[in-house]
Design an enzyme around this catalytic site. Sequence first.
Site, PDB file in Angstrom:
ATOM      1  N   ASN A   1       4.860   4.507   9.196  1.00 14.35           N
ATOM      2  CA  ASN A   1       3.718   4.263   8.314  1.00 14.35           C
ATOM      3  C   ASN A   1       2.915   3.024   8.679  1.00 14.35           C
ATOM      4  OD1 ASN A   1       2.210   4.205   5.581  1.00 14.35           O
ATOM      5  ND2 ASN A   1       3.336   2.271   5.621  1.00 14.35           N
TER       6      ASN A   1
ATOM      7  N   LYS B   1      -5.282   7.239  15.765  1.00 14.05           N
ATOM      8  CA  LYS B   1      -4.801   8.238  14.805  1.00 14.05           C
ATOM      9  C   LYS B   1      -4.881   9.660  15.386  1.00 14.05           C
ATOM     10  CE  LYS B   1      -3.567   5.446  11.508  1.00 14.05           C
ATOM     11  NZ  LYS B   1      -2.159   5.341  11.098  1.00 14.05           N
TER      12      LYS B   1
ATOM     13  N   THR C   1      -5.993   0.925  -1.058  1.00  9.50           N
ATOM     14  CA  THR C   1      -4.859   0.035  -0.759  1.00  9.50           C
ATOM     15  C   THR C   1      -5.433  -1.241  -0.173  1.00  9.50           C
ATOM     16  OG1 THR C   1      -4.655   0.742   1.541  1.00  9.50           O
ATOM     17  CG2 THR C   1      -3.412   2.026  -0.084  1.00  9.50           C
ATOM     18  N   PRO C   2      -4.583  -2.274   0.022  1.00 11.80           N
ATOM     19  CA  PRO C   2      -5.079  -3.512   0.640  1.00 11.80           C
ATOM     20  C   PRO C   2      -5.765  -3.263   1.992  1.00 11.80           C
ATOM     21  CG  PRO C   2      -2.937  -3.895  -0.325  1.00 11.80           C
ATOM     22  CD  PRO C   2      -3.203  -2.418  -0.465  1.00 11.80           C
TER      23      PRO C   2
ATOM     24  N   ILE D   1      -7.742   6.093   0.484  1.00 13.12           N
ATOM     25  CA  ILE D   1      -6.835   5.725  -0.602  1.00 13.12           C
ATOM     26  C   ILE D   1      -7.003   4.223  -0.833  1.00 13.12           C
ATOM     27  CG2 ILE D   1      -4.459   5.868  -1.434  1.00 13.12           C
ATOM     28  CD1 ILE D   1      -5.469   8.591  -0.374  1.00 13.12           C
TER      29      ILE D   1
ATOM     30  N   GLY E   1       0.779  -1.241   0.000  1.00 12.14           N
ATOM     31  CA  GLY E   1       0.000   0.000   0.000  1.00 12.14           C
ATOM     32  C   GLY E   1       0.806   1.283   0.000  1.00 12.14           C
TER      33      GLY E   1
ATOM     34  N   TYR F   1      -9.471   2.830  15.885  1.00  9.46           N
ATOM     35  CA  TYR F   1      -8.620   3.454  14.859  1.00  9.46           C
ATOM     36  C   TYR F   1      -8.640   4.978  15.012  1.00  9.46           C
ATOM     37  CZ  TYR F   1      -6.711   4.189  10.122  1.00  9.46           C
ATOM     38  OH  TYR F   1      -5.942   4.560   9.044  1.00  9.46           O
TER      39      TYR F   1
ATOM     40  N   ASP G   1       8.700  -5.996  13.475  1.00 12.14           N
ATOM     41  CA  ASP G   1       7.379  -5.794  14.081  1.00 12.14           C
ATOM     42  C   ASP G   1       7.493  -4.480  14.854  1.00 12.14           C
ATOM     43  OD1 ASP G   1       5.156  -5.642  15.676  1.00 12.14           O
ATOM     44  OD2 ASP G   1       5.249  -7.721  16.373  1.00 12.14           O
TER      45      ASP G   1
HETATM   46  P1  NAD Z   1      -1.696  -1.760   4.135  1.00 15.54           P
HETATM   47  O1  NAD Z   1      -2.451  -2.728   4.981  1.00 15.54           O
HETATM   48  O2  NAD Z   1      -1.771  -1.875   2.666  1.00 15.54           O
HETATM   49  O3  NAD Z   1      -0.167  -1.740   4.560  1.00 15.54           O
HETATM   50  C1  NAD Z   1       0.214  -1.697   5.922  1.00 15.54           C
HETATM   51  C2  NAD Z   1       1.542  -2.408   6.062  1.00 15.54           C
HETATM   52  O4  NAD Z   1       1.893  -2.376   7.445  1.00 15.54           O
HETATM   53  C3  NAD Z   1       1.485  -3.894   5.641  1.00 15.54           C
HETATM   54  O5  NAD Z   1       2.548  -4.186   4.767  1.00 15.54           O
HETATM   55  C4  NAD Z   1       1.612  -4.640   6.952  1.00 15.54           C
HETATM   56  O6  NAD Z   1       2.280  -5.888   6.839  1.00 15.54           O
HETATM   57  C5  NAD Z   1       2.391  -3.655   7.800  1.00 15.54           C
HETATM   58  N1  NAD Z   1       2.221  -3.890   9.234  1.00 15.54           N
HETATM   59  C6  NAD Z   1       1.070  -4.151   9.900  1.00 15.54           C
HETATM   60  N2  NAD Z   1       1.331  -4.384  11.198  1.00 15.54           N
HETATM   61  C7  NAD Z   1       2.679  -4.255  11.351  1.00 15.54           C
HETATM   62  C8  NAD Z   1       3.565  -4.383  12.450  1.00 15.54           C
HETATM   63  N3  NAD Z   1       3.123  -4.697  13.684  1.00 15.54           N
HETATM   64  N4  NAD Z   1       4.873  -4.171  12.244  1.00 15.54           N
HETATM   65  C9  NAD Z   1       5.354  -3.852  11.011  1.00 15.54           C
HETATM   66  N5  NAD Z   1       4.570  -3.753   9.932  1.00 15.54           N
HETATM   67  C10 NAD Z   1       3.244  -3.955  10.101  1.00 15.54           C
HETATM   68  O7  NAD Z   1      -2.215  -0.309   4.622  1.00 15.54           O
HETATM   69  P2  NAD Z   1      -2.065   1.154   3.954  1.00 15.54           P
HETATM   70  O8  NAD Z   1      -3.390   1.568   3.481  1.00 15.54           O
HETATM   71  O9  NAD Z   1      -0.894   1.203   3.062  1.00 15.54           O
HETATM   72  O10 NAD Z   1      -1.785   1.995   5.282  1.00 15.54           O
HETATM   73  C11 NAD Z   1      -0.534   2.538   5.613  1.00 15.54           C
HETATM   74  C12 NAD Z   1      -0.723   3.593   6.681  1.00 15.54           C
HETATM   75  O11 NAD Z   1      -1.567   4.635   6.169  1.00 15.54           O
HETATM   76  C13 NAD Z   1      -1.407   3.091   7.956  1.00 15.54           C
HETATM   77  O12 NAD Z   1      -0.845   3.714   9.089  1.00 15.54           O
HETATM   78  C14 NAD Z   1      -2.841   3.550   7.765  1.00 15.54           C
HETATM   79  O13 NAD Z   1      -3.513   3.688   8.988  1.00 15.54           O
HETATM   80  C15 NAD Z   1      -2.636   4.870   7.060  1.00 15.54           C
HETATM   81  N6  NAD Z   1      -3.793   5.340   6.307  1.00 15.54           N
HETATM   82  C16 NAD Z   1      -4.274   4.648   5.240  1.00 15.54           C
HETATM   83  C17 NAD Z   1      -5.385   5.147   4.557  1.00 15.54           C
HETATM   84  C18 NAD Z   1      -5.971   4.462   3.352  1.00 15.54           C
HETATM   85  O14 NAD Z   1      -7.029   4.892   2.881  1.00 15.54           O
HETATM   86  N7  NAD Z   1      -5.350   3.438   2.800  1.00 15.54           N
HETATM   87  C19 NAD Z   1      -5.991   6.323   4.979  1.00 15.54           C
HETATM   88  C20 NAD Z   1      -5.482   6.989   6.089  1.00 15.54           C
HETATM   89  C21 NAD Z   1      -4.369   6.486   6.726  1.00 15.54           C
END
Ligand code: NAD
Length: 256
Positions: free
Chosen positions: A89, A157, A190-191, A188, A16, A153, A62
């Site tokens: 992130n 945040k 993403t997975p 956004i 993502g 969540y 982790d």
């Molecule tokens: P995602 O699930 O695609 O990717 C998150 C990644 O974090 C994964 O690769 C996962 O393996 C890793 N992860 C999870 N737990 C972990 C841990 N304990 N240690 C290390 N790695 C770990 O999610 P994303 O959408 O890419 O989100 C990334 C960030 O952006 C997050 O903090 C999320 O809250 C934030 N965010 C996402 C969105 C959205 O719409 N996608 C919106 C606002 C904020």
Amino acid sequence: MRMTNKVVLITGAGSGLGEAMARRLAQEGALVVASDIDFAAVQGVVASIVASGGHAEAEHQDVTDEARWTALVDAVLARHGHLDVLVNNAGIALTGSAEDTTLADWQRTQRVNLDAVFLGTREAIRAMKTRGGSIVNISSIEGIVGEPLTAAYNASKGGVRIFTKSAALHCAAEGYGIRVNSVHPGFILTPMVENALAGMPAEQAAAFHARIIDSIPVRAMGEPRDIANGVLFLASDESRYMTGTELVIDGGYTAR
Ligand code: NAD
């Protein structure tokens, strides 16, 4: 080449937004240390960055593990001599309202989304305080406005948002030259979003999805590169006068 000679650590870089950030910052000349709890995924991202001529290394991490933070930051310093940018992130999005969220889900969410941001920020300050740097904490629009189905969540945040300001003020007061800012992505694709929708009953997921699109003023979800470009700006020296601020990238969601 806006990131030449900069060593960058990005957590959750196997998927993502983190993956998009790793690719974008590497494109601009950064040496990217990409970490994830899913080591195979982050190895794949790093292999593809290296294949296209970028500099990147994969690390298993982790982010909830305090000792691992110390070891990883020490390893980066031993290998490269400095750490210039940390992007906190990694995150998880468990759904549940204030009424039906279990304590276990609540605590897991705070551990990954908030405690880990504190641990990373603390370790990065230790590593950066003699020569400065930039810490970018990925919060969310849900650190600014409430959403009934994501109680834990929202809380995590919101915590990242205000913790970022505390750390920024501390670093400024100490004269470390370390800037600390938060980024607030909107919806956004993403997975994470796909999995959150998959975790709901079909009818609820369809209604949630329709409500998301309806609620975005530009009437579209964002793409990972929209967030990666914002992170690039905060990571680079172009934002040298910015600290303790919130960069909202949300198609206008929080403008009303
Ligand atoms: P995602 O699930 O695609 O990717 C998150 C990644 O974090 C994964 O690769 C996962 O393996 C890793 N992860 C999870 N737990 C972990 C841990 N304990 N240690 C290390 N790695 C770990 O999610 P994303 O959408 O890419 O989100 C990334 C960030 O952006 C997050 O903090 C999320 O809250 C934030 N965010 C996402 C969105 C959205 O719409 N996608 C919106 C606002 C904020």
